[in-house]
Design a protein around this motif. Structure first.
Motif, mmCIF file in Angstrom:
data_model
loop_
_atom_site.group_PDB
_atom_site.id
_atom_site.type_symbol
_atom_site.label_atom_id
_atom_site.label_comp_id
_atom_site.label_asym_id
_atom_site.label_seq_id
_atom_site.Cartn_x
_atom_site.Cartn_y
_atom_site.Cartn_z
ATOM 1 N N ILE A 44 -4.669 -9.526 3.782
ATOM 2 C CA ILE A 44 -3.674 -8.456 3.785
ATOM 3 C C ILE A 44 -3.759 -7.721 2.453
ATOM 4 O O ILE A 44 -4.294 -8.246 1.481
ATOM 5 C CB ILE A 44 -2.219 -8.972 4.019
ATOM 6 N N CYS A 45 -3.201 -6.551 2.447
ATOM 7 C CA CYS A 45 -3.153 -5.797 1.200
ATOM 8 C C CYS A 45 -2.061 -6.409 0.330
ATOM 9 O O CYS A 45 -0.915 -6.561 0.774
ATOM 10 C CB CYS A 45 -2.841 -4.333 1.500
ATOM 11 N N ALA A 46 -2.433 -6.793 -0.896
ATOM 12 C CA ALA A 46 -1.459 -7.453 -1.762
ATOM 13 C C ALA A 46 -0.353 -6.501 -2.208
ATOM 14 O O ALA A 46 0.749 -6.920 -2.543
ATOM 15 C CB ALA A 46 -2.169 -8.037 -2.980
ATOM 16 N N GLU A 47 -0.641 -5.197 -2.163
ATOM 17 C CA GLU A 47 0.356 -4.209 -2.607
ATOM 18 C C GLU A 47 1.460 -4.046 -1.558
ATOM 19 O O GLU A 47 2.635 -4.004 -1.891
ATOM 20 C CB GLU A 47 -0.327 -2.845 -2.825
ATOM 21 N N SER A 48 1.069 -3.963 -0.272
ATOM 22 C CA SER A 48 2.052 -3.669 0.778
ATOM 23 C C SER A 48 2.343 -4.877 1.645
ATOM 24 O O SER A 48 3.356 -4.925 2.339
ATOM 25 C CB SER A 48 1.526 -2.548 1.675
ATOM 26 N N GLY A 49 1.436 -5.862 1.635
ATOM 27 C CA GLY A 49 1.616 -7.014 2.528
ATOM 28 C C GLY A 49 1.339 -6.649 3.969
ATOM 29 O O GLY A 49 1.831 -7.298 4.884
ATOM 30 N N HIS A 101 -1.096 -1.213 9.548
ATOM 31 C CA HIS A 101 -1.995 -1.004 8.412
ATOM 32 C C HIS A 101 -1.242 -0.471 7.203
ATOM 33 O O HIS A 101 -0.238 0.222 7.339
ATOM 34 C CB HIS A 101 -3.111 -0.035 8.788
ATOM 35 N N CYS A 102 -1.779 -0.828 6.067
ATOM 36 C CA CYS A 102 -1.201 -0.368 4.803
ATOM 37 C C CYS A 102 -1.334 1.153 4.721
ATOM 38 O O CYS A 102 -2.415 1.699 4.941
ATOM 39 C CB CYS A 102 -1.948 -1.044 3.662
ATOM 40 N N LYS A 103 -0.242 1.806 4.427
ATOM 41 C CA LYS A 103 -0.313 3.256 4.235
ATOM 42 C C LYS A 103 -0.203 3.595 2.763
ATOM 43 O O LYS A 103 -0.507 4.683 2.315
ATOM 44 C CB LYS A 103 0.825 3.938 4.998
ATOM 45 N N LYS A 104 0.290 2.598 2.039
ATOM 46 C CA LYS A 104 0.563 2.780 0.625
ATOM 47 C C LYS A 104 -0.709 3.156 -0.158
ATOM 48 O O LYS A 104 -0.683 3.977 -1.064
ATOM 49 C CB LYS A 104 1.106 1.445 0.099
ATOM 50 N N CYS A 105 -1.827 2.526 0.194
ATOM 51 C CA CYS A 105 -3.031 2.676 -0.609
ATOM 52 C C CYS A 105 -3.922 3.829 -0.152
ATOM 53 O O CYS A 105 -5.052 3.933 -0.584
ATOM 54 C CB CYS A 105 -3.841 1.388 -0.583
ATOM 55 N N THR A 106 -3.503 4.670 0.710
ATOM 56 C CA THR A 106 -4.382 5.734 1.185
ATOM 57 C C THR A 106 -4.183 7.038 0.421
ATOM 58 O O THR A 106 -4.863 8.007 0.635
ATOM 59 C CB THR A 106 -4.164 5.998 2.684
ATOM 60 N N ALA A 128 -8.915 1.564 1.716
ATOM 61 C CA ALA A 128 -8.349 2.090 0.471
ATOM 62 C C ALA A 128 -7.627 1.021 -0.346
ATOM 63 O O ALA A 128 -7.341 1.219 -1.523
ATOM 64 C CB ALA A 128 -7.383 3.221 0.794
ATOM 65 N N CYS A 129 -7.287 -0.126 0.295
ATOM 66 C CA CYS A 129 -6.519 -1.141 -0.420
ATOM 67 C C CYS A 129 -7.427 -1.854 -1.419
ATOM 68 O O CYS A 129 -8.487 -2.359 -1.044
ATOM 69 C CB CYS A 129 -5.925 -2.146 0.561
ATOM 70 N N LYS A 130 -6.989 -1.912 -2.672
ATOM 71 C CA LYS A 130 -7.830 -2.500 -3.709
ATOM 72 C C LYS A 130 -7.622 -4.007 -3.806
ATOM 73 O O LYS A 130 -8.561 -4.779 -3.847
ATOM 74 C CB LYS A 130 -7.480 -1.876 -5.066
HETATM 75 ZN ZN ZN Z 1 -2.864 -1.373 0.602
#
Ligand code: ZN
Length: 726
Positions: free
Chosen positions: A604-609, A632-637, A615-617
């Protein structure tokens, strides 16, 4: 002579005709009543249908088969229906010898004793002997009539009908179950219980003969009041038995001299029924509704657990001076049976003492949140590690805050639920929509289908809709039941109400992990729990569950009076813990059985879970729900200005060519090794300075960062044919 002869013949003929008429008349006069007597029963209704309509006492048992309550018949009789084989054979003999010696020989009417009785009645010029058989007496019990010769004929006719339709054993059984034994006591079982505290099968010979004498004059021979009279009548019964050779003379003497009457000492009006314990009353009321017409009601109540929970409630109320009442519900998870319902702490309290607070509708505070999280998990919106934002919100004027007025900022979903934060729950509800949530709450019996979601909106997340403790506790038991919902039953039998799947197994397992993650204060074993406090401190709630049981506690005032001490964590947790600790005094709950396959570890994306995008780093492994695709994570796009590719060559202009020849152009971007798309076709990663041939016409070129760190760049240009003029 001729004339005379003729008239004699005529006379003889006339005489002969008269004799025939007389004879015919006599025959009809004799035969008609006989015929009427024979066919009359065919026109009677079956007296047994009236008898069978009279329901006996209803008996309530607890989960261990102990009698906890008995209810007299609608006309307040104490009467039990028992089969003939459950009556002492000696008692049956005594009753037959007393009431109807030739019962097994006649067909409803004993003609021999009828003639004897008729002679006696003629002699005394009034009815002194009825010669009523047991069948006739049963008719009389079904339809009491005034004493008259005509009514006697009707009774005899109906008795014969009874014998045509039913066996001797059926008639005798009904008779023994309906005989009057004084006061409100009817039937031999109630009489045996009331006077001697035994079952009708356990009567000794002395008690049997004493009872056999009572029905003749039930209130005059009532042995608890007139023992001397009843004993005297008993001698008559014994003599009748002796006369019919049912007992020998020495047996008669033995019975009188040596057999004791085990008279009950309880002279109360209800000698049979155990006094109902007030704390069982609300359970019994609910079981009665569910059992409908059953006579033996096997309640699912665990009286021992009920007493332990009641004690925990009383102890807690003693510590809360301005709080008067509390309620509790205990559900056995696997059977979905209620084991305890305590609707009030003091049933004798004149103010609302009898109101069942376990079924009353009240505002449930935060107790609904786990269901919002469950539904959000099943919608793929969150997993335990999804990051939610706990900050001030305002949705068109609706701005709920947290209980303590503090905000945590970014917080894991698991913690947002475990600490019961309001704004993350409201945000989730907004995402899954109140319509969907109300549909789900309706499925688990928490709101009526008629509820208008528009009236509640997002405040629903904070428990503004009313719920009963019973329904709330049962909805919670859906979680240890792996998402299966079923109405709870109050009867100890397999629960046949329909089962529906309300939540997925992975979601309920994850919620259980979250609700057990914070230790319940003072608990010595893991318990899943959630508290609630209604707005304005009117109600304090705690719902807790182990693998076996779900307990629901409400503490408050039935008149709705608020109190500063009405806070779920401090007012409702202690009785829930103490009750569960007491229930598990001699055992431990089963350990929670988690199936790791239901919550597989995935990136999972550690930023958004949420599910990572290219795009997720920062990526990490976390539990996800099996077969539930995570959003899906939208935060990292989103990209910053610096992170943009610029195509340096070709330029956004027009290139010229001669004679249809393609133009060779450099592909160059501000970043190294970008992915190139030409006219929508994937070309691949090319180093800067690579070339490509472009035919005449319009072209588009896109450069994409293979690491998704920079926003891609798209340009278009044209290759035009150079037309040379002659
Ligand atoms: Zn992300």
């Amino acid at each position: 002579m001729m004339l005379m002869g003729k008239s004699t013949v005529l006379l003889k003929f006339k005489l002969h005709k008269r004799t025939i008429r007389l004879c015919l008349g006599a025959c009809i006069a004799i035969l008609a009543p006989i015929l009427a007597w024979i066919v009359a029963p065919c026109f009677c209704d079956d007296p047994m249908t009236i008898i069978n309509r009279r329901t006996p006492v209803r008996t309530f048992y607890d989960i261990n088969g102990q009698v906890i309550h008995m209810e007299p018949t609608y006309d307040f009789q104490w009467r039990f229906d028992i089969p003939l084989e459950d009556v002492s054979p000696f008692a049956i003999r005594a009753i037959l010898d007393t009431e109807d010696t030739r019962f097994f020989q006649h067909g409803g009417v004993d003609y021999r004793s009828t003639i004897r009785a008729a002679c006696q009645n003629l002699f005394h010029r009034k009815i002194v002997s009825g010669a009523s058989t047991i069948s006739m007496q049963l008719v009389s019990i079904s339809k009491p009539r005034k004493r008259s010769y005509w009514n006697k004929i009707l009774q005899a006719t109906e008795a014969r009908r009874l014998e045509q339709l039913h066996s001797k054993d059926e008639i005798l059984q009904a008779y023994l179950n309906h005989l009057p034994f004084g006061g409100k006591i009817y039937g031999i079982q109630a009489a045996s219980q009331a006077y001697f505290g035994v079952n009708a099968s356990q009567l000794n010979r002395s008690e049997a003969t004493l009872l056999a004498g009572i029905p003749q004059r039930p209130n005059a021979f009532k042995p608890d009041k007139y023992l001397q009279r009843a004993r005297k009548r008993q001698i008559t019964v014994l003599n009748l038995m002796r006369r019919n050779n049912s007992i020998a003379q020495d047996e008669l003497i033995d019975i009188i001299k040596n057999e004791p009457l085990r008279m009950t000492k309880d002279r109360s009006y209800y000698p049979i029924a155990p006094k109902i314990n007030p704390i069982h009353t609300h359970f019994i009321n609910l079981a009665r509704q569910e059992a409908q017409n059953s006579l033996h009601i096997n309640c699912a109540i665990d009286t021992q657990a009920t007493h332990l929970i009641h004690k925990a409630l009383v102890d807690q109320l003693n510590k809360l001076p301005d709080v008067n009442d509390a309620a509790a519900v205990l559900i056995h998870n696997s059977s979905r049976q209620c084991r305890a319902i305590i609707g009030t702490v003091d049933f004798s309290n004149p103010i609302d003492g009898q109101v069942n607070a376990a079924t009353a509708i009240r505002s449930a505070g935060s107790t609904l949140k786990p269901f919002i999280f469950l539904e959000s998990m099943d919608a793929g919106l969150i997993t335990a590690d999804t990051i939610l934002n706990d900050a001030k919100i305002n949705f068109s004027g609706y701005a709920p805050g947290n209980y303590d007025g503090q905000y945590s900022g970014k917080i894991r979903a698991a913690e947002a639920l475990a600490f019961s934060l309001n704004t993350p729950a409201v945000n989730l509800l907004k995402q899954i929509t109140t319509q969907r949530m109300i549909r789900k709450l309706n499925e688990i019996d928490l709101v009526s289908s008629r509820i208008n979601h528009a009236n509640h909106g997002l405040a629903l997340a904070l428990g503004t809709v009313g719920h009963s403790l019973l329904n709330l506790t049962n909805a919670y038991s859906t979680i240890p039941n792996q998402g299966f919902f079923q109405k709870a039953t109050f009867i100890n039998q397999s629960n046949n109400s329909p089962i529906s799947i309300a939540f997925s197994r992975p979601a309920t397992q994850l919620i259980t992990q979250i609700l057990t993650s914070r230790e319940l204060p003072q608990a010595t074993f893991p318990i899943a729990w959630k508290t609630g406090t209604s707005t304005g401190n009117h109600d304090a709630w705690c719902i807790a569950f182990t693998p076996e049981y779900t307990i629901g506690i409400w503490v408050g005032n039935k008149n709705g009076k608020p109190s500063a001490s009405l806070v779920g964590a401090t007012a409702a947790i202690p009785p829930a813990v103490h009750a569960l600790q007491a229930i598990y005094k001699n055992s431990f709950p089963k350990p929670w059985e988690y199936d790791q396959q239901l919550l597989p570890l995935n990136k999972i994306c550690a930023e958004s879970g949420l599910a990572p995008t290219p795009a997720c780093k920062k990526i990490k492994l976390a539990q996800t729900l099996l077969n539930v695709p995570l959003a899906h994570c939208k935060k990292c796009t989103r990209f910053t200005k610096q992170q943009q590719i610029t195509i340096l060559s070709p330029k956004h202009n027009t290139y010229l060519t001669e004679d249809d020849e393609p133009v060779t152009l450099n592909l160059e971007a501000n970043l190294k090794d970008v992915i190139w798309f030409i006219d929508g076709q994937f070309i691949g990663t090319l180093p800067n300075g690579s070339t490509h041939d472009f035919t005449p016409g319009r072209h588009t070129i896109t450069a994409v960062d293979p690491n998704h760190n920079a926003k891609s760049h798209k340009i278009s240009f044209a290759v035009d044919q150079l037309v040379l003029e002659d």
